[in-house]
Design a protein around this motif. Structure first.
Motif, PDB file in Angstrom:
ATOM      1  N   GLU A   1       3.355  66.346 118.199  1.00 31.25           N
ATOM      2  CA  GLU A   1       2.554  65.529 119.118  1.00 31.25           C
ATOM      3  C   GLU A   1       1.748  66.404 120.076  1.00 31.25           C
ATOM      4  O   GLU A   1       2.069  67.566 120.296  1.00 31.25           O
ATOM      5  CB  GLU A   1       3.494  64.606 119.936  1.00 31.25           C
ATOM      6  N   THR A   2       0.739  65.805 120.657  1.00 32.05           N
ATOM      7  CA  THR A   2      -0.119  66.502 121.613  1.00 32.05           C
ATOM      8  C   THR A   2       0.703  67.048 122.788  1.00 32.05           C
ATOM      9  O   THR A   2       1.534  66.337 123.351  1.00 32.05           O
ATOM     10  CB  THR A   2      -1.187  65.536 122.157  1.00 32.05           C
ATOM     11  N   GLY A   3       0.470  68.332 123.115  1.00 29.77           N
ATOM     12  CA  GLY A   3       1.144  68.943 124.258  1.00 29.77           C
ATOM     13  C   GLY A   3       2.514  69.504 123.965  1.00 29.77           C
ATOM     14  O   GLY A   3       3.119  70.147 124.823  1.00 29.77           O
ATOM     15  N   GLU A   4       3.006  69.269 122.755  1.00 28.27           N
ATOM     16  CA  GLU A   4       4.341  69.786 122.408  1.00 28.27           C
ATOM     17  C   GLU A   4       4.329  71.301 122.282  1.00 28.27           C
ATOM     18  O   GLU A   4       3.323  71.869 121.868  1.00 28.27           O
ATOM     19  CB  GLU A   4       4.783  69.192 121.065  1.00 28.27           C
ATOM     20  N   HIS A   5       5.463  71.956 122.604  1.00 27.34           N
ATOM     21  CA  HIS A   5       5.625  73.396 122.398  1.00 27.34           C
ATOM     22  C   HIS A   5       6.649  73.581 121.296  1.00 27.34           C
ATOM     23  O   HIS A   5       7.819  73.282 121.487  1.00 27.34           O
ATOM     24  CB  HIS A   5       6.106  74.092 123.681  1.00 27.34           C
ATOM     25  N   THR A   6       6.205  74.060 120.139  1.00 24.38           N
ATOM     26  CA  THR A   6       7.089  74.117 118.967  1.00 24.38           C
ATOM     27  C   THR A   6       7.294  75.559 118.519  1.00 24.38           C
ATOM     28  O   THR A   6       6.338  76.340 118.474  1.00 24.38           O
ATOM     29  CB  THR A   6       6.466  73.312 117.796  1.00 24.38           C
ATOM     30  N   LEU A   7       8.522  75.866 118.194  1.00 26.63           N
ATOM     31  CA  LEU A   7       8.853  77.205 117.696  1.00 26.63           C
ATOM     32  C   LEU A   7       9.159  77.121 116.200  1.00 26.63           C
ATOM     33  O   LEU A   7      10.001  76.323 115.788  1.00 26.63           O
ATOM     34  CB  LEU A   7      10.068  77.753 118.452  1.00 26.63           C
ATOM     35  N   LEU A   8       8.430  77.938 115.399  1.00 25.33           N
ATOM     36  CA  LEU A   8       8.749  78.039 113.970  1.00 25.33           C
ATOM     37  C   LEU A   8       9.626  79.269 113.815  1.00 25.33           C
ATOM     38  O   LEU A   8       9.184  80.392 114.055  1.00 25.33           O
ATOM     39  CB  LEU A   8       7.482  78.228 113.134  1.00 25.33           C
ATOM     40  N   LEU A   9      10.846  79.044 113.420  1.00 28.22           N
ATOM     41  CA  LEU A   9      11.809  80.144 113.362  1.00 28.22           C
ATOM     42  C   LEU A   9      12.239  80.350 111.913  1.00 28.22           C
ATOM     43  O   LEU A   9      12.268  79.412 111.121  1.00 28.22           O
ATOM     44  CB  LEU A   9      13.016  79.783 114.233  1.00 28.22           C
ATOM     45  N   GLY A  10      12.568  81.581 111.614  1.00 26.83           N
ATOM     46  CA  GLY A  10      13.060  81.842 110.262  1.00 26.83           C
ATOM     47  C   GLY A  10      13.007  83.316 109.963  1.00 26.83           C
ATOM     48  O   GLY A  10      12.294  84.066 110.636  1.00 26.83           O
ATOM     49  N   PRO A  11      13.748  83.735 108.966  1.00 30.88           N
ATOM     50  CA  PRO A  11      13.769  85.160 108.628  1.00 30.88           C
ATOM     51  C   PRO A  11      12.422  85.615 108.055  1.00 30.88           C
ATOM     52  O   PRO A  11      11.595  84.797 107.663  1.00 30.88           O
ATOM     53  CB  PRO A  11      14.871  85.247 107.563  1.00 30.88           C
ATOM     54  N   SER A  12      12.241  86.914 107.998  1.00 33.00           N
ATOM     55  CA  SER A  12      11.012  87.456 107.423  1.00 33.00           C
ATOM     56  C   SER A  12      10.850  86.978 105.984  1.00 33.00           C
ATOM     57  O   SER A  12      11.815  86.936 105.227  1.00 33.00           O
ATOM     58  CB  SER A  12      11.055  88.990 107.433  1.00 33.00           C
ATOM     59  N   GLY A  13       9.652  86.583 105.617  1.00 28.38           N
ATOM     60  CA  GLY A  13       9.369  86.165 104.241  1.00 28.38           C
ATOM     61  C   GLY A  13       9.613  84.700 103.984  1.00 28.38           C
ATOM     62  O   GLY A  13       9.466  84.227 102.852  1.00 28.38           O
ATOM     63  N   CYS A  14       9.962  83.951 105.033  1.00 31.96           N
ATOM     64  CA  CYS A  14      10.256  82.529 104.803  1.00 31.96           C
ATOM     65  C   CYS A  14       8.986  81.680 104.814  1.00 31.96           C
ATOM     66  O   CYS A  14       9.041  80.481 104.542  1.00 31.96           O
ATOM     67  CB  CYS A  14      11.257  82.017 105.829  1.00 31.96           C
ATOM     68  N   GLY A  15       7.842  82.281 105.151  1.00 31.66           N
ATOM     69  CA  GLY A  15       6.589  81.521 105.076  1.00 31.66           C
ATOM     70  C   GLY A  15       6.041  81.081 106.419  1.00 31.66           C
ATOM     71  O   GLY A  15       5.163  80.219 106.469  1.00 31.66           O
ATOM     72  N   LYS A  16       6.534  81.675 107.507  1.00 34.04           N
ATOM     73  CA  LYS A  16       6.041  81.263 108.840  1.00 34.04           C
ATOM     74  C   LYS A  16       4.537  81.558 108.981  1.00 34.04           C
ATOM     75  O   LYS A  16       3.761  80.697 109.398  1.00 34.04           O
ATOM     76  CB  LYS A  16       6.785  82.034 109.960  1.00 34.04           C
TER      77      LYS A  16
END
Lengths: 419, 213
Positions: B26-41
């Motif tokens: 949603e608008t204004g959300e702060h989202t963290l994409l987490l994951g190990p190296s190579g996971c496609g972040k």
């Protein structure tokens, strides 16, 4: 338009960031272009000047020796003559019905490197010259000077001067035989601007042939009107010498047989200015061709330098290219940014080359004017320059196209993966 | 809703690197994409910014389905609506700081506005750096300039790829605070991709990616 201006400012910033490589590339291209342009300007003006100076002269008759030397000394006044010929020997030759006009020249002295030419009024008419101030000479030891002579020496009508042997300054003089300037010619744009004209009798007088009454001028002038010459004149001309006769044919057919007849059947030599000038340029041609190849190699090196520089810069700036794409630049804009660097180098190199070429020609002209009295200027344009400039620019453009194409083809993820 | 992803498969060539059934932000959300190296972040961020194409599924950013845009349109869309903070791609060394920011405005197709540039730099304490070159800045200063560049076009979405991986603890948290502040100040949605666990606690939403097999 915005894309163009953004590409241009970015390309210029990239070039400024590596000033040494940029300056070297521009310098190399400029030197190559400049050398070729200076050669082209010099050759064009020399050919044009020589054509103008030799216009109306079909043949030169003088002493045996190098035909090229005969032409250079008597038509262009930039060499020493092959020698003198007795008037009596030449009289029968120039009396041929194939000769329309024979203008006598007696050379040997100069004033401040400007040659003193003993001749008659037909020489002035040959170059279409006219008097700007004063009058034509009508007695021995009166002189009419060309416009360039007047400019350089400061001589004006009424002033006197003495000639010295040879064409260089410092030769032994003839202080006892001063000349009086009686007229200054209008600029004619030809060799007549750079000579001092006097009656042929003056030259004889200065060199010890006092009997001016038996004038070869009279013979030649009479010949122009009437070929029915008097053989007794030859006796009167005994002991008189001229350096050469400038011949105009009565018929073009004379070119086929007259020179051969002169060369085979007398102690004289006949040389055609057109042939000798062509031979001169053929002789110079090897050196000129070598210089042109050298300049071309410089231009190719410059193009190669641009190519290598841009390709290296492309590898170094993969991160920048990726960043440009991430910020919204299209592949076309990335292409344009890389290509613009090649274009900018090409434009700067061509402009520098034009400056070098014209300044170099002006410098060569100033040097030749002092030493050989050859008129050459850098303040002129010739059509060939356009093609040289276009060729150099095309090379620079071509050198930029491949790196630009590589930049265009690079996908952002690939760029990102290598940064 | 700023981000709407459904049945996504994305990668390079024909090889899928990331798969995501559904993600809405949603608008204004702060989202963290987490994951190990190579996971496609990074690949997911590339898909969101229109750099990488999808193999399958649908990605809608700020109401626009990216797959409907041509390459050129995606470039323009990215410049205008998305601010990017990359780990290494910071600044163009041949340009001064002000020219780096002006370039970002020019490439986004918006009018160059020196007032906005100065304002953004003032907020980040960099107003005195306008005429300096990137090589004259510290790493922290360069990163703040990169953040200023990401926000000056008032993007709807700010994507940051490993923005803290090269920073020590103090600078790491300062950089995240800065990103939060700027995203909030400009009303932008923030997505940060990282494997850096130090910043996990700061985000209200964490999406963990698993390696695609």
């Amino acid at each position: 338009m915005k894309t163009l201006s953004t590409s241009l400012s970015l390309a210029l910033a990239y070039l400024r960031e590596k000033p040494l490589a940029t300056i070297l590339n521009i310098l190399l291209l400029g030197l190559g272009v400049g050398t070729i342009i200076a050669l082209a300007l010099t050759l064009a003006q020399l050919e044009e000047g020589m054509d103008r100076d030799a216009a109306g002269i079909d043949l030169v008759i003088g002493a045996k020796g190098s035909p090229l030397q005969l032409i250079l000394s008597t038509v262009f006044h930039i060499d020493i003559p092959t020698g003198n010929v007795p008037v009596s020997d030449a009289a029968a030759v120039i009396a041929s019905p194939m000769v329309k006009q024979a203008i006598p020249l007696a050379l040997g002295d100069s004033y401040k490197t400007f040659r003193i030419v003993g001749t008659n009024a037909a020489y002035v008419q040959l170059y279409g010259a006219s008097v700007l101030s004063g009058r034509m000479w009508n007695a021995p030891q009166e002189a009419v000077i060309g416009a360039e002579v007047a400019r350089v020496t400061g001589l004006v009508a009424g002033m006197t001067f003495t000639g010295s042997h040879g064409l260089t300054e410092g030769g032994s003089g003839h202080a006892d035989h001063p000349y009086t300037v009686v007229g200054v010619l209008k600029p004619a744009g030809s060799v007549i601007d750079r000579v001092i004209l006097t009656a042929i009798e003056s030259v004889w007088q200065v060199h010890g042939h006092a009997d001016a009454a038996n004038s070869v001028s009279a013979v030649a002038e009479k010949l122009a009107k009437d070929h029915d010459h008097d053989h007794r004149q030859a006796d009167k001309d005994e002991g008189k010498e001229v350096t050469a006769y400038l011949i105009q044919y009565a018929t073009p057919l004379a070119a086929a047989s007259f020179p051969r007849r002169v060369n085979a059947g007398s102690t004289l030599q006949a040389a055609a200015p057109a042939l000798e000038v062509a031979r001169l340029f053929n002789l110079l041609g090897v050196g000129i061709a070598a210089l042109k190849v050298f300049a071309l190699v410089m231009m190719l090196c410059a193009a190669l330098g641009i190519f290598v520089g841009l390709t290296n810069a492309l590898n170094e700036r993969r991160a920048d290219l990726a960043l440009l794409r991430l910020l919204g630049a299209s592949p076309a804009m990335v292409f344009l940014t890389v290509l613009t660097q090649g274009i900018a180098l090409g434009v700067a190199g061509v402009i520098l080359g034009l400056l070098i070429g014209h300044a170099g020609t002006e410098w060569i002209g100033a040097t030749l004017e002092k030493t050989h009295r050859i008129a050459l200027t850098g303040f002129t344009l010739i059509r060939e320059e356009f093609w040289i400039a276009a060729g150099a620019f095309g090379l620079a453009l071509l050198a930029g196209v491949f790196p630009a194409w590589r930049a265009y083809r690079s996908a952002v993820p690939v760029l990102l993966s290598r940064t | 809703m700023v981000v709407d992803i459904r049945d996504l498969k994305a990668g390079y060539g024909t090889k899928a690197v990331v798969s995501l059934a559904s993600l809405q932000i949603e608008t204004g959300e702060h989202t963290l994409l987490l994951g190990p190296s190579g996971c496609g972040k990074t690949t997911l961020l590339n898909v969101l910014s229109g750099i990488a194409s999808t193999l399958a599924g649908r990605v809608v950013i700020n109401g626009t389905a990216l797959e409907t845009l041509s390459v050129g349109d995606r470039d323009r869309f990215r410049g205008k609506h998305i601010g990017l903070v990359m780990q290494r791609l910071h600044l163009i060394s041949a340009l001064t700081i002000s020219k780096n920011l002006r370039l970002a405005q020019q490439l986004a197709g918006v009018s160059v506005n020196d007032g906005i540039i100065l304002g953004a730099l003032e907020k980040l304490g960099l107003a005195a750096m306008l005429d300096r070159y990137p090589r004259e800045l510290s790493q922290g200063e360069a990163q703040r300039v990169a953040i200023a560049r990401a926000v000056i076009n008032r993007p709807a979405l700010i994507l940051a790829d490993e923005p803290t991986s090269a920073l020590d603890d103090a600078n790491c948290l300062a950089a995240i605070d800065l990103l939060f502040d700027q995203a909030t100040a400009y009303g932008a949605t923030l997505i940060v991709a990282t494997h850096d666990q130090r910043i996990k606690a700061r985000f209200e939403r964490v999406v963990t990616l698993e390696p695609y097999l």
